[in-house]
Design a protein around this motif. Structure first.
Motif, PDB file in Angstrom:
ATOM      1  N   LYS A  14     -68.699   2.120 -70.403  1.00  0.00           N
ATOM      2  CA  LYS A  14     -69.515   2.028 -69.135  1.00  0.00           C
ATOM      3  C   LYS A  14     -68.680   3.107 -68.232  1.00  0.00           C
ATOM      4  N   ALA A  15     -67.348   3.117 -68.077  1.00  0.00           N
ATOM      5  CA  ALA A  15     -66.862   3.704 -67.153  1.00  0.00           C
ATOM      6  C   ALA A  15     -66.773   5.293 -67.605  1.00  0.00           C
ATOM      7  N   ALA A  64     -60.989   7.245 -67.015  1.00  0.00           N
ATOM      8  CA  ALA A  64     -61.349   5.989 -66.553  1.00  0.00           C
ATOM      9  C   ALA A  64     -60.586   5.230 -65.452  1.00  0.00           C
ATOM     10  N   ALA A  65     -59.242   5.450 -65.875  1.00  0.00           N
ATOM     11  CA  ALA A  65     -58.213   5.089 -64.798  1.00  0.00           C
ATOM     12  C   ALA A  65     -58.223   5.666 -63.445  1.00  0.00           C
ATOM     13  N   THR A  66     -58.422   6.956 -63.628  1.00  0.00           N
ATOM     14  CA  THR A  66     -58.345   8.136 -62.585  1.00  0.00           C
ATOM     15  C   THR A  66     -59.631   7.578 -61.679  1.00  0.00           C
ATOM     16  N   ARG A  67     -60.619   7.578 -62.212  1.00  0.00           N
ATOM     17  CA  ARG A  67     -62.031   7.229 -61.338  1.00  0.00           C
ATOM     18  C   ARG A  67     -61.980   5.957 -60.816  1.00  0.00           C
ATOM     19  N   LEU A  80     -57.679  12.473 -55.043  1.00  0.00           N
ATOM     20  CA  LEU A  80     -58.323  11.149 -54.859  1.00  0.00           C
ATOM     21  C   LEU A  80     -58.189  10.548 -53.407  1.00  0.00           C
ATOM     22  N   GLY A  81     -59.440  10.075 -53.145  1.00  0.00           N
ATOM     23  CA  GLY A  81     -59.922   9.420 -51.784  1.00  0.00           C
ATOM     24  C   GLY A  81     -60.313  10.363 -50.999  1.00  0.00           C
ATOM     25  N   ILE A  82     -60.479  11.742 -51.249  1.00  0.00           N
ATOM     26  CA  ILE A  82     -61.395  12.653 -50.457  1.00  0.00           C
ATOM     27  C   ILE A  82     -62.889  12.245 -50.562  1.00  0.00           C
ATOM     28  N   TYR A  83     -63.313  12.100 -51.651  1.00  0.00           N
ATOM     29  CA  TYR A  83     -64.734  11.836 -51.825  1.00  0.00           C
ATOM     30  C   TYR A  83     -64.830  10.525 -52.608  1.00  0.00           C
ATOM     31  N   PRO A  84     -66.134  10.055 -52.840  1.00  0.00           N
ATOM     32  CA  PRO A  84     -66.549   8.858 -53.419  1.00  0.00           C
ATOM     33  C   PRO A  84     -66.158   8.955 -54.962  1.00  0.00           C
ATOM     34  N   SER A  85     -66.467  10.142 -55.403  1.00  0.00           N
ATOM     35  CA  SER A  85     -66.332  10.347 -56.925  1.00  0.00           C
ATOM     36  C   SER A  85     -65.330  11.628 -57.034  1.00  0.00           C
ATOM     37  N   VAL A  86     -64.828  11.964 -58.134  1.00  0.00           N
ATOM     38  CA  VAL A  86     -63.707  12.923 -58.348  1.00  0.00           C
ATOM     39  C   VAL A  86     -64.116  13.681 -59.654  1.00  0.00           C
ATOM     40  N   LYS A  87     -63.468  14.783 -59.465  1.00  0.00           N
ATOM     41  CA  LYS A  87     -63.786  15.674 -60.812  1.00  0.00           C
ATOM     42  C   LYS A  87     -62.130  15.823 -61.347  1.00  0.00           C
ATOM     43  N   ILE A  88     -62.060  15.721 -62.616  1.00  0.00           N
ATOM     44  CA  ILE A  88     -60.722  15.550 -63.324  1.00  0.00           C
ATOM     45  C   ILE A  88     -60.358  16.538 -64.353  1.00  0.00           C
ATOM     46  N   ASP A  89     -59.354  17.207 -64.295  1.00  0.00           N
ATOM     47  CA  ASP A  89     -58.897  18.223 -65.480  1.00  0.00           C
ATOM     48  C   ASP A  89     -58.283  17.246 -66.626  1.00  0.00           C
ATOM     49  N   LEU A  90     -58.646  17.742 -67.628  1.00  0.00           N
ATOM     50  CA  LEU A  90     -58.106  16.862 -68.849  1.00  0.00           C
ATOM     51  C   LEU A  90     -57.377  17.915 -69.814  1.00  0.00           C
ATOM     52  N   HIS A  91     -56.337  17.964 -70.160  1.00  0.00           N
ATOM     53  CA  HIS A  91     -55.578  18.881 -70.975  1.00  0.00           C
ATOM     54  C   HIS A  91     -55.108  18.058 -72.453  1.00  0.00           C
ATOM     55  N   ILE A  92     -55.393  18.549 -73.533  1.00  0.00           N
ATOM     56  CA  ILE A  92     -54.934  17.872 -74.894  1.00  0.00           C
ATOM     57  C   ILE A  92     -54.430  18.799 -75.574  1.00  0.00           C
ATOM     58  N   GLU A  93     -53.148  18.838 -75.944  1.00  0.00           N
ATOM     59  CA  GLU A  93     -52.541  19.683 -76.950  1.00  0.00           C
ATOM     60  C   GLU A  93     -51.610  19.417 -78.094  1.00  0.00           C
ATOM     61  N   SER A  94     -51.321  19.863 -78.902  1.00  0.00           N
ATOM     62  CA  SER A  94     -50.335  19.218 -80.200  1.00  0.00           C
ATOM     63  C   SER A  94     -48.776  19.257 -79.399  1.00  0.00           C
ATOM     64  N   GLU A 148     -67.771  14.833 -61.723  1.00  0.00           N
ATOM     65  CA  GLU A 148     -67.812  13.584 -60.997  1.00  0.00           C
ATOM     66  C   GLU A 148     -68.635  12.638 -61.649  1.00  0.00           C
ATOM     67  N   GLU A 149     -68.242  11.309 -61.693  1.00  0.00           N
ATOM     68  CA  GLU A 149     -69.248  10.331 -62.224  1.00  0.00           C
ATOM     69  C   GLU A 149     -70.651  10.233 -61.558  1.00  0.00           C
ATOM     70  N   PRO A 150     -71.671   9.935 -62.486  1.00  0.00           N
ATOM     71  CA  PRO A 150     -72.864   9.616 -61.858  1.00  0.00           C
ATOM     72  C   PRO A 150     -72.940   8.261 -61.352  1.00  0.00           C
ATOM     73  N   SER A 151     -73.962   8.019 -60.381  1.00  0.00           N
ATOM     74  CA  SER A 151     -73.890   6.664 -59.703  1.00  0.00           C
ATOM     75  C   SER A 151     -74.120   5.560 -60.432  1.00  0.00           C
ATOM     76  N   ARG A 152     -74.635   5.335 -61.728  1.00  0.00           N
ATOM     77  CA  ARG A 152     -74.434   4.309 -62.544  1.00  0.00           C
ATOM     78  C   ARG A 152     -72.862   4.090 -62.772  1.00  0.00           C
ATOM     79  N   VAL A 153     -72.293   4.988 -63.180  1.00  0.00           N
ATOM     80  CA  VAL A 153     -70.959   4.726 -63.488  1.00  0.00           C
ATOM     81  C   VAL A 153     -69.955   4.168 -62.453  1.00  0.00           C
ATOM     82  N   THR A 154     -70.390   5.002 -61.102  1.00  0.00           N
ATOM     83  CA  THR A 154     -69.706   4.370 -59.925  1.00  0.00           C
ATOM     84  C   THR A 154     -70.085   3.101 -59.493  1.00  0.00           C
TER      85      THR A 154
END
Length: 546
Positions: free
Chosen positions: A86-87, A104-107, A195-209, A289-295
């Motif tokens: 759900k998150a 999810a934890a960052t949100r 975090l804390g600026i807006y009600p929802s947040v945009k997150i950068d995600l990096h995955i590498e070997s 940023e997460e939609p309202s249902r996730v928030t």
């Protein structure tokens, strides 16, 4: 200076932190666990103990969720259930579970900081960066918001794996200021994401070997802003000294070189027996940023897991919203259009000179008034205008209001053709909206009209206003496309090629009204970025960020 170490068999972790030379309190937060293969650094902001609270809340929230016991579908935190699906209900990419946990934890951390500020008005304005790293199988996974950084040292080469979400960094990326100007830039600490600026947040995600003997540095800007990359590299590649000595040396050197900010750094060293990856993975995502249902779900989970913050009385002033432009332009006008049709007397010179149109909504402006009081204000359009007589024509049109005009910048210094950035910020210098890479053309090369055959093509040579009854909509692309993967890439809409990525970024492109899947593919037809369910409405211009 605080030091910490937790060595192990397959990796080692070390950290150091210092308050610096000018601050009374260390607002940085760090935490790591070798057994859980996890490291987080948060750089709080707000002063008066607000920053330290924000960074601690963020770091501990991520730790709690990463360390929670897992059931088939849920995570147990403090004997309460947290539903990861759900998150992250809006995320369609097939990400590893630890990556979804970080998102999810960052949100959740962002919602907790918001809850503290709602409960205590004296905490208004607090926020924090967050850079968290975990390892899963042979993958390194990084979630990032703000201007703390992760570097990787591999085979003697130092590589930065994160992008600063700061106003200065975006000016540098757009080549709007020189290297010397960047050194003297006064607003280095203005963040475009935290975090804390807006009600929802945009997150950068990096995955590498992750590879044997890789060395990762996680640090706050108090370290990397004080030390050039070549200095960081020289300390990390030195053959003498333990890893604890190296990170302590970096923190001490940053304090000597600057010391105006708190300084925190951590090192993660993978052992020589770390398994070699089967394939080379190098992926970067920007999670919207997460939609309202996730928030709504995050708030429900937060109330169940964490005690409600205590409310305090406050007589402080509320924050007011203001609009500010951070660019230097010649003869510009910010224009509000209210139900305006493109054929209502507007000359072709205006149509061919529109640099930006922006449809406001409660998602884009997150300060007061409350969302339920927001009303549609029309389109905000930035125009490059040839002369003052053209402004008089605009003022005479029904449904048009000139919001602001700029004809000079800083002591009447002339501004020349080139690329610029337009932004809207609140009184705390938080960026509410921005459009990067605006192209100003010399007047001498302006087209006399836009009636050429190009208007019927999918990609137009110059941006122009679409009439409100036009069956098409215009799309502009935003994001980081500077890696070699995007060289000669192509944009597709519903599996149909639209045009080269460079051309689409430069000019935008038009599509008929409808719902699209927009993809960026490389020369081998592999999908690099994808946006699903993109709705195109007739006569509208949208910004699509990857």
């Amino acid at each position: 200076m605080k030091k910490a170490v937790r060595p192990g068999h397959d990796m080692q972790m070390f950290a150091a932190s210092d308050v610096g030379s000018e601050r009374d309190e260390n607002e940085d937060f760090y935490y790591f666990s070798r057994s859980r293969r996890f490291f987080v650094v948060c750089d709080g902001m707000g002063g008066l103990q607000k920053g330290s609270l924000a960074s601690r809340v963020a770091g501990e929230t991520v730790r709690d969720l990463l360390f929670g016991n897992e059931t088939v579908r849920q995570i147990v935190i403090a004997d309460k259930y947290f539903d990861l699906s759900k998150a992250c209900a809006d995320i369609e990419e097939p990400l590893p579970v630890p990556a979804l946990k970080l998102v999810a934890a960052t949100r959740l951390a962002n919602r907790r900081i918001e809850a503290f500020m709602r409960a205590d008005r004296t905490l208004k304005g607090m926020g924090t960066t967050l850079t968290a790293m975990t390892f899963h199988e042979n993958l390194a996974i990084i979630a990032h918001v703000g201007d703390s950084r992760v570097y990787r040292l591999r085979d003697g080469e130092l590589t930065r794996l994160t992008t600063d979400h700061s106003w200065l960094n975006e000016l540098i990326e757009d080549n709007e200021i020189s290297e010397q100007e960047a050194k003297n830039f006064k607003n280095k600490n203005v963040l475009t994401r935290a975090l804390g600026i807006y009600p929802s947040v945009k997150i950068d995600l990096h995955i590498e070997s992750a590879r044997p003997n890789d060395l990762y540095l996680i640090c706050s800007d108090g370290l990397h802003a004080a030390l050039p990359d070549d200095v960081i590299k020289s300390v990390l590649t030195a053959h003498h000294g333990t890893l604890q000595h190296k990170i302590s040396s970096l923190v001490n050197s940053a304090k000597l070189m600057d010391g105006s900010d708190n300084i925190t750094g951590g090192l993660v060293r993978l052992s020589a027996t770390w398994p070699e990856p089967g394939e080379n993975v190098h992926e970067s995502y920007t999670v919207d940023e997460e939609p309202s249902r996730v928030t709504s779900y995050l708030d429900h989970a937060m109330k169940a897991i964490y005690p409600k913050p205590r409310k305090k009385r406050s007589s402080g002033k509320t924050r007011h919203v203001m609009m500010a432009t951070f660019f230097s332009l010649v003869a510009l006008a910010a224009v509000m259009l209210f139900g305006f049709g493109g054929d209502s007397g507007l000359s072709t010179s205006f149509k061919s000179s529109a640099l930006l149109s922006f449809q406001g909504s409660e998602k884009d402006v997150r300060s007061s008034p409350p969302p339920q009081q927001l009303k549609n204000g029309g389109l905000l359009v930035l125009l490059q205008v040839k002369d003052r007589d053209a402004l008089a024509q605009l003022k005479a049109l029904t449904g048009v209001r000139i919001v602001d005009t700029l004809s000079s910048y800083k002591n009447n210094t002339p501004v020349y053709a080139g690329r610029f950035t337009w932004a809207v910020a609140d009184s705390q210098e938080h960026i509410l909206y921005q459009k990067r890479g605006i192209r100003l053309y010399p007047v001498a090369v302006w087209p006399e009209n836009d009636s050429s055959a190009e208007s019927s093509q999918e990609i137009s040579a110059a941006p122009h206003l679409l009439a409100s009854d036009d069956a098409r909509g215009r799309v502009f692309l935003f994001g980081r496309f500077d890696s070699s993967r995007f060289r000669n890439a192509t944009v597709f809409a519903n599996n149909r090629p639209v045009g080269p990525l460079d051309a689409c970024i430069e000019n935008g492109f038009v599509l008929k009204g409808g719902v699209y899947t927009v993809e960026i593919r490389d020369t081998h037809n592999r999908v690099l970025r994808r946006k699903n369910r993109v709705q195109i409405k007739k006569g509208e211009t949208i910004a699509l960020e990857f």
